[in-house]
Design a protein around this motif. Structure first.
Motif, PDB file in Angstrom:
ATOM      1  N   ARG A  54       5.545   1.369  -8.017  1.00  0.00           N
ATOM      2  CA  ARG A  54       5.474   2.702  -8.610  1.00  0.00           C
ATOM      3  C   ARG A  54       6.009   3.761  -7.643  1.00  0.00           C
ATOM      4  N   ALA A  55       5.747   3.574  -6.356  1.00  0.00           N
ATOM      5  CA  ALA A  55       6.179   4.554  -5.351  1.00  0.00           C
ATOM      6  C   ALA A  55       7.645   4.384  -4.968  1.00  0.00           C
ATOM      7  N   GLY A  56       8.234   3.237  -5.294  1.00  0.00           N
ATOM      8  CA  GLY A  56       9.598   2.970  -4.854  1.00  0.00           C
ATOM      9  C   GLY A  56       9.658   2.715  -3.354  1.00  0.00           C
ATOM     10  N   VAL A  57       8.583   2.123  -2.821  1.00  0.00           N
ATOM     11  CA  VAL A  57       8.460   1.878  -1.388  1.00  0.00           C
ATOM     12  C   VAL A  57       8.022   0.426  -1.203  1.00  0.00           C
ATOM     13  N   ASP A  58       8.518  -0.215  -0.178  1.00  0.00           N
ATOM     14  CA  ASP A  58       8.104  -1.584   0.116  1.00  0.00           C
ATOM     15  C   ASP A  58       6.591  -1.617   0.290  1.00  0.00           C
ATOM     16  N   PRO A  59       5.870  -2.503  -0.442  1.00  0.00           N
ATOM     17  CA  PRO A  59       4.418  -2.530  -0.361  1.00  0.00           C
ATOM     18  C   PRO A  59       3.876  -2.831   1.045  1.00  0.00           C
ATOM     19  N   SER A  60       4.697  -3.445   1.887  1.00  0.00           N
ATOM     20  CA  SER A  60       4.233  -3.717   3.250  1.00  0.00           C
ATOM     21  C   SER A  60       4.014  -2.421   4.033  1.00  0.00           C
ATOM     22  N   MET A  61       4.597  -1.325   3.550  1.00  0.00           N
ATOM     23  CA  MET A  61       4.411  -0.039   4.220  1.00  0.00           C
ATOM     24  C   MET A  61       2.986   0.493   4.075  1.00  0.00           C
ATOM     25  N   ILE A  62       2.227  -0.048   3.104  1.00  0.00           N
ATOM     26  CA  ILE A  62       0.820   0.344   2.975  1.00  0.00           C
ATOM     27  C   ILE A  62       0.090   0.019   4.270  1.00  0.00           C
ATOM     28  N   ALA A  63       0.336  -1.183   4.795  1.00  0.00           N
ATOM     29  CA  ALA A  63      -0.302  -1.580   6.059  1.00  0.00           C
ATOM     30  C   ALA A  63       0.156  -0.683   7.207  1.00  0.00           C
ATOM     31  N   ARG A  64       1.420  -0.321   7.219  1.00  0.00           N
ATOM     32  CA  ARG A  64       1.935   0.517   8.308  1.00  0.00           C
ATOM     33  C   ARG A  64       1.344   1.924   8.280  1.00  0.00           C
ATOM     34  N   TYR A  65       1.324   2.544   7.099  1.00  0.00           N
ATOM     35  CA  TYR A  65       0.893   3.928   7.002  1.00  0.00           C
ATOM     36  C   TYR A  65      -0.613   4.107   6.855  1.00  0.00           C
ATOM     37  N   PHE A  66      -1.298   3.105   6.247  1.00  0.00           N
ATOM     38  CA  PHE A  66      -2.721   3.283   5.950  1.00  0.00           C
ATOM     39  C   PHE A  66      -3.622   2.211   6.566  1.00  0.00           C
ATOM     40  N   GLY A  67      -3.083   1.063   6.879  1.00  0.00           N
ATOM     41  CA  GLY A  67      -3.872  -0.020   7.450  1.00  0.00           C
ATOM     42  C   GLY A  67      -4.200  -1.100   6.440  1.00  0.00           C
ATOM     43  N   SER A  68      -4.625  -0.724   5.241  1.00  0.00           N
ATOM     44  CA  SER A  68      -4.977  -1.686   4.200  1.00  0.00           C
ATOM     45  C   SER A  68      -5.058  -0.956   2.859  1.00  0.00           C
ATOM     46  N   LYS A  69      -5.184  -1.736   1.788  1.00  0.00           N
ATOM     47  CA  LYS A  69      -5.344  -1.131   0.463  1.00  0.00           C
ATOM     48  C   LYS A  69      -6.642  -0.317   0.408  1.00  0.00           C
ATOM     49  N   ALA A  70      -7.708  -0.833   1.020  1.00  0.00           N
ATOM     50  CA  ALA A  70      -8.981  -0.095   1.021  1.00  0.00           C
ATOM     51  C   ALA A  70      -8.841   1.239   1.747  1.00  0.00           C
ATOM     52  N   GLU A  71      -8.120   1.253   2.856  1.00  0.00           N
ATOM     53  CA  GLU A  71      -7.930   2.506   3.590  1.00  0.00           C
ATOM     54  C   GLU A  71      -7.020   3.470   2.819  1.00  0.00           C
ATOM     55  N   LEU A  72      -6.062   2.924   2.062  1.00  0.00           N
ATOM     56  CA  LEU A  72      -5.246   3.772   1.188  1.00  0.00           C
ATOM     57  C   LEU A  72      -6.135   4.381   0.105  1.00  0.00           C
ATOM     58  N   PHE A  73      -7.035   3.595  -0.450  1.00  0.00           N
ATOM     59  CA  PHE A  73      -7.977   4.079  -1.451  1.00  0.00           C
ATOM     60  C   PHE A  73      -8.808   5.231  -0.886  1.00  0.00           C
ATOM     61  N   ILE A  74      -9.303   5.056   0.322  1.00  0.00           N
ATOM     62  CA  ILE A  74     -10.091   6.104   0.970  1.00  0.00           C
ATOM     63  C   ILE A  74      -9.244   7.353   1.183  1.00  0.00           C
ATOM     64  N   ALA A  75      -7.972   7.170   1.564  1.00  0.00           N
ATOM     65  CA  ALA A  75      -7.068   8.314   1.738  1.00  0.00           C
ATOM     66  C   ALA A  75      -6.861   9.048   0.419  1.00  0.00           C
ATOM     67  N   VAL A  76      -6.758   8.301  -0.685  1.00  0.00           N
ATOM     68  CA  VAL A  76      -6.626   8.922  -2.013  1.00  0.00           C
ATOM     69  C   VAL A  76      -7.863   9.751  -2.314  1.00  0.00           C
ATOM     70  N   LEU A  77      -9.042   9.205  -2.059  1.00  0.00           N
ATOM     71  CA  LEU A  77     -10.283   9.935  -2.323  1.00  0.00           C
ATOM     72  C   LEU A  77     -10.355  11.204  -1.490  1.00  0.00           C
ATOM     73  N   ARG A  78      -9.963  11.101  -0.229  1.00  0.00           N
ATOM     74  CA  ARG A  78     -10.000  12.280   0.649  1.00  0.00           C
ATOM     75  C   ARG A  78      -9.003  13.335   0.194  1.00  0.00           C
ATOM     76  N   ALA A  79      -7.842  12.896  -0.278  1.00  0.00           N
ATOM     77  CA  ALA A  79      -6.825  13.847  -0.732  1.00  0.00           C
ATOM     78  C   ALA A  79      -7.316  14.621  -1.950  1.00  0.00           C
ATOM     79  N   GLU A  80      -8.159  13.989  -2.766  1.00  0.00           N
ATOM     80  CA  GLU A  80      -8.697  14.644  -3.960  1.00  0.00           C
ATOM     81  C   GLU A  80      -9.883  15.538  -3.663  1.00  0.00           C
ATOM     82  N   SER A  81     -10.505  15.398  -2.509  1.00  0.00           N
ATOM     83  CA  SER A  81     -11.824  15.994  -2.309  1.00  0.00           C
ATOM     84  C   SER A  81     -11.799  17.411  -1.750  1.00  0.00           C
ATOM     85  N   ASP A  82     -11.091  18.302  -2.406  1.00  0.00           N
ATOM     86  CA  ASP A  82     -11.184  19.703  -2.022  1.00  0.00           C
ATOM     87  C   ASP A  82     -12.428  20.300  -2.676  1.00  0.00           C
ATOM     88  N   THR A  83     -12.831  21.467  -2.258  1.00  0.00           N
ATOM     89  CA  THR A  83     -14.095  22.033  -2.740  1.00  0.00           C
ATOM     90  C   THR A  83     -14.097  22.314  -4.237  1.00  0.00           C
TER      91      THR A  83
END
Length: 194
Positions: A54-83
């Motif tokens: 969907r992103a048009g990016v090699d899925p192995s980059m998830i590990a490079r930029y976020f560490g794991s799918k779970a950490e990407l999930f946490i990053a998504v939650l944090r990105a949404e969590s404004d006041t």
């Protein structure tokens, strides 16, 4: 210094040279794609390959930029969590905003965790913490201030009722609930929560 000779245009059908990578843009595309897919399918039914496609990016980059799918999930939650996403369900504006958002985007990962636990413990803990912070805690604090006991139980009960209404509305099985306009639904929802 003599001028540089012009490079010939690549022949039709030939492969272009290596593309310059933009790490920040790739990371952002992964974050956006993951947010969409986690919202649509949930954490467990979304694969790294799905996110990469969907992103048009090699899925192995998830590990490079976020560490794991779970950490990407946490990053998504944090990105949404404004006041603005924190919701005292007794605040008419915030309640209307939540209903409108779920109607438009569907129940997100934080809403879904109330009724469907994630298999990954890190994803479960992160989503549960966000649900508490965004919806349960404002209610719990309100009930504690007004002496309405048991504050924690009442906050969770109202959160479950709201999430149940939102998910049932989206599922379409309860036709009257699904067809109700926000103007019709909100007064009934407010009555239910009181």
């Amino acid at each position: 210094m003599p001028p540089k000779p012009e490079q010939p245009a690549p022949a039709a059908g030939s492969r272009p040279g290596p593309r310059r990578r933009d790490a920040a843009a790739s990371r952002e595309r992964l974050l956006m794609a993951a947010g969409e897919l986690f919202g649509e399918r949930g954490y467990d039914r979304t694969t790294a390959r799905d996110i990469g496609e969907r992103a048009g990016v090699d899925p192995s980059m998830i590990a490079r930029y976020f560490g794991s799918k779970a950490e990407l999930f946490i990053a998504v939650l944090r990105a949404e969590s404004d006041t603005d996403t924190f919701a005292d369900l007794f605040d008419d504006t915030r309640l209307a905003g939540l209903v409108e958002r779920i109607d438009r985007q569907g129940p997100g990962p934080v809403t879904q965790v109330a009724v469907r636990p994630y298999a990954d413990p890190a994803a479960q803990a992160a989503a549960a913490a966000e649900l508490d912070r965004r919806i349960v805690a404002p209610l719990r604090d309100r009930f504690a201030r007004t002496g309405d006991e048991p504050a924690a139980l009442r906050a969770e009960l109202l959160t479950a009722a709201f999430v149940g209404v939102a998910l049932a509305r989206r599922a379409g099985t309860l036709t009257h609930l699904s067809a109700a306009t926000p103007d019709t639904l909100l007064p009934l929802l407010r009555h239910l929560l009181n």
